[in-house]
Design a protein around this motif. Sequence first.
Motif, short mmCIF file in Angstrom:
data_model
loop_
_atom_site.label_atom_id
_atom_site.label_comp_id
_atom_site.label_asym_id
_atom_site.label_seq_id
_atom_site.Cartn_x
_atom_site.Cartn_y
_atom_site.Cartn_z
N SER A 166 -24.26 -31.23 5.58
CA SER A 166 -25.17 -31.90 5.06
C SER A 166 -25.28 -33.27 4.80
CB SER A 166 -25.05 -31.43 3.39
OG SER A 166 -25.57 -30.09 3.28
N MET A 167 -23.83 -33.98 5.27
CA MET A 167 -23.76 -35.26 5.47
C MET A 167 -24.52 -35.81 6.59
SD MET A 167 -20.01 -35.78 4.07
CE MET A 167 -19.87 -37.25 4.64
N GLY A 168 -24.89 -34.68 7.63
CA GLY A 168 -25.51 -35.51 8.89
C GLY A 168 -24.84 -36.66 9.64
N ASN A 169 -25.60 -37.76 9.75
CA ASN A 169 -24.94 -39.12 10.21
C ASN A 169 -24.84 -40.18 9.33
OD1 ASN A 169 -27.53 -39.98 9.77
ND2 ASN A 169 -28.09 -40.36 12.12
N ARG A 170 -24.73 -39.90 7.79
CA ARG A 170 -24.42 -40.81 6.87
C ARG A 170 -22.85 -40.96 6.66
NH1 ARG A 170 -27.73 -36.98 5.44
NH2 ARG A 170 -29.83 -37.15 4.97
N ILE A 171 -22.53 -42.19 6.97
CA ILE A 171 -21.10 -42.54 7.12
C ILE A 171 -20.61 -43.62 5.90
CG2 ILE A 171 -21.06 -42.05 9.74
CD1 ILE A 171 -20.94 -45.37 10.05
N TYR A 172 -21.66 -44.14 5.33
CA TYR A 172 -21.22 -45.10 4.24
C TYR A 172 -22.41 -45.04 3.18
CZ TYR A 172 -19.33 -48.75 1.32
OH TYR A 172 -18.81 -49.71 0.29
N GLY A 173 -22.16 -44.19 2.11
CA GLY A 173 -23.25 -44.03 1.24
C GLY A 173 -24.57 -43.08 1.78
N CYS A 174 -25.75 -43.22 0.82
CA CYS A 174 -26.84 -42.27 1.14
C CYS A 174 -27.84 -42.99 0.27
CB CYS A 174 -26.51 -41.04 0.68
SG CYS A 174 -27.83 -39.72 0.90
N ASP A 175 -28.98 -43.03 0.99
CA ASP A 175 -30.34 -43.94 0.33
C ASP A 175 -31.22 -42.80 0.22
OD1 ASP A 175 -28.85 -46.22 0.18
OD2 ASP A 175 -29.83 -46.78 2.07
N ASP A 176 -31.08 -41.62 0.32
CA ASP A 176 -32.28 -40.49 0.40
C ASP A 176 -33.11 -40.82 -0.85
OD1 ASP A 176 -30.82 -40.02 2.56
OD2 ASP A 176 -31.35 -38.06 2.74
N CYS A 177 -32.44 -40.25 -1.96
CA CYS A 177 -33.23 -40.45 -3.28
C CYS A 177 -33.98 -41.75 -3.62
CB CYS A 177 -32.27 -40.16 -4.45
SG CYS A 177 -31.03 -41.55 -4.79
N GLN A 178 -33.69 -42.90 -2.91
CA GLN A 178 -34.46 -44.29 -3.04
C GLN A 178 -35.35 -44.17 -1.98
OE1 GLN A 178 -32.26 -47.68 -4.27
NE2 GLN A 178 -30.65 -46.84 -3.40
N LEU A 179 -35.32 -43.55 -0.79
CA LEU A 179 -36.21 -43.76 0.31
C LEU A 179 -37.49 -43.07 -0.04
CD1 LEU A 179 -33.87 -43.34 3.38
CD2 LEU A 179 -34.99 -45.35 2.50
N THR A 180 -37.27 -41.74 -0.83
CA THR A 180 -38.39 -40.83 -1.00
C THR A 180 -39.03 -41.32 -2.41
OG1 THR A 180 -38.89 -38.44 -0.81
CG2 THR A 180 -37.09 -39.35 -2.45
N CYS A 181 -38.48 -42.19 -3.14
CA CYS A 181 -39.14 -42.74 -4.38
C CYS A 181 -40.39 -43.51 -4.23
CB CYS A 181 -38.03 -43.48 -5.26
SG CYS A 181 -38.66 -43.90 -6.92
N PRO A 182 -41.46 -42.77 -4.77
CA PRO A 182 -42.66 -43.74 -4.30
C PRO A 182 -42.76 -45.22 -5.02
CG PRO A 182 -43.24 -41.37 -5.54
CD PRO A 182 -41.70 -41.75 -5.65
N TRP A 183 -42.11 -45.38 -6.25
CA TRP A 183 -41.74 -46.71 -6.59
C TRP A 183 -41.22 -47.78 -5.77
CZ3 TRP A 183 -44.82 -47.94 -10.36
CH2 TRP A 183 -45.42 -47.03 -11.25
N ASN A 184 -40.56 -47.40 -4.66
CA ASN A 184 -39.68 -48.22 -3.57
C ASN A 184 -40.86 -48.79 -2.79
OD1 ASN A 184 -37.13 -49.08 -4.11
ND2 ASN A 184 -36.70 -47.03 -4.00
N LYS A 185 -41.99 -48.48 -2.74
CA LYS A 185 -43.00 -49.21 -2.14
C LYS A 185 -43.21 -50.70 -2.52
CE LYS A 185 -46.87 -47.41 -4.83
NZ LYS A 185 -48.40 -46.30 -4.57
N TYR A 186 -42.80 -50.70 -3.70
CA TYR A 186 -42.82 -52.01 -4.26
C TYR A 186 -41.69 -52.90 -4.18
CZ TYR A 186 -46.97 -50.17 -6.52
OH TYR A 186 -48.35 -49.42 -6.75
N ALA A 187 -40.49 -52.36 -3.57
CA ALA A 187 -39.07 -52.80 -3.50
C ALA A 187 -39.41 -54.28 -2.86
CB ALA A 187 -38.42 -52.26 -2.41
#
Length: 366
Positions: free
Chosen positions: A248-269
Amino acid sequence: MHQARETDIDGAALLAKLNGWARSLGFSQIGVADVDLASAEPGLMAWLERGFHGQMHYMAAHGLKRARPAELVPGTVRVITARMDYLPHTAPAGWQQIEFDRLARPLDATVSLYARGRDYHKVLRARLQKLADRLAEEIGPFGHRAFTDSAPVLEVELASRSGLGWRGKHTLLLSREAGSSFFLGEIYVDVPLPLTESTPAHCGSCRACIDVCPTQAIVGEYRLDARRCISYLTIEHDGPIPLALRASMGNRIYGCDDCQLTCPWNKYAKRAVLPDFDVRSVFDAPTLLALWGWSEADFLRHTEGSAIRRIGFERWQRNLAVALGNALRATGDADIAQALQGRRDSATALVREHIEWALAQRPQAC
């Protein structure tokens, strides 16, 4: 810390000045929280009792001091909270999809966005101290202590109570103006500054962060089992990666941003205003094989002043070995197998075990 004291300073005017000083230092927003976090104590203890903190033993060791600022730093009567945006200023529109696309390319390496520049601990701590110094120039000496993810501080709780945002279902702080792509810092003070108002939550029925988590680490709304979280596994955890979670880690080698990438509110980042968070060239478009080829000296050179250095070369190689195994399973690339075999004999026992697992991921036709 001095004894808590009274002040005849105009609180509203002082807060306005603090905001101005903070912005000049690169902070995007500040707030002021009270030190009574009693309502957060049951949730904290339940989280610890279930072992969701994993190997982060310091969280249990400090116990309720995390929820009692005046016990952690005697004399504290207020906590100044601060937000600093970190999304690299070069991030293009649609950056979330660009990151998801990277995750879909097995041979690429994925490092969390926040870690591609300078170590945020150093950046925020120095600037929080400068903010405290500026306040001292205004009101005279006062007791204080600054924190940046560096002590048992309930920073999301404090930040949400002071109006910087609300706790999202993934447990990170969310802001209507800035999503979640920011760092938090705190200054414990013995000055009775006026409190800033909290803001209501705006997650509604959305559960995108829960659904996207690769390892189902968000076990319920506002509840994270760190033992399953890829950020924890690749950074905090110092032993073998659990077998059941490696794929499940895929190619993630330091941290994981998935929950932030999918969050609608981050269109305002918001883009970072400081150059410290500019992406280092080696982390702009890294490949797994290129990073695997680093010697320990290379690792130390390329991660000087970076948050990545704190995990050390062994964990770095462990994480890469898992990602390479996942890439080998997906592509059957003979170069991957050759690169893994080339490091097996000289690797530490921990890394060797992950190399052997990675090699076992070769498709049968290889």
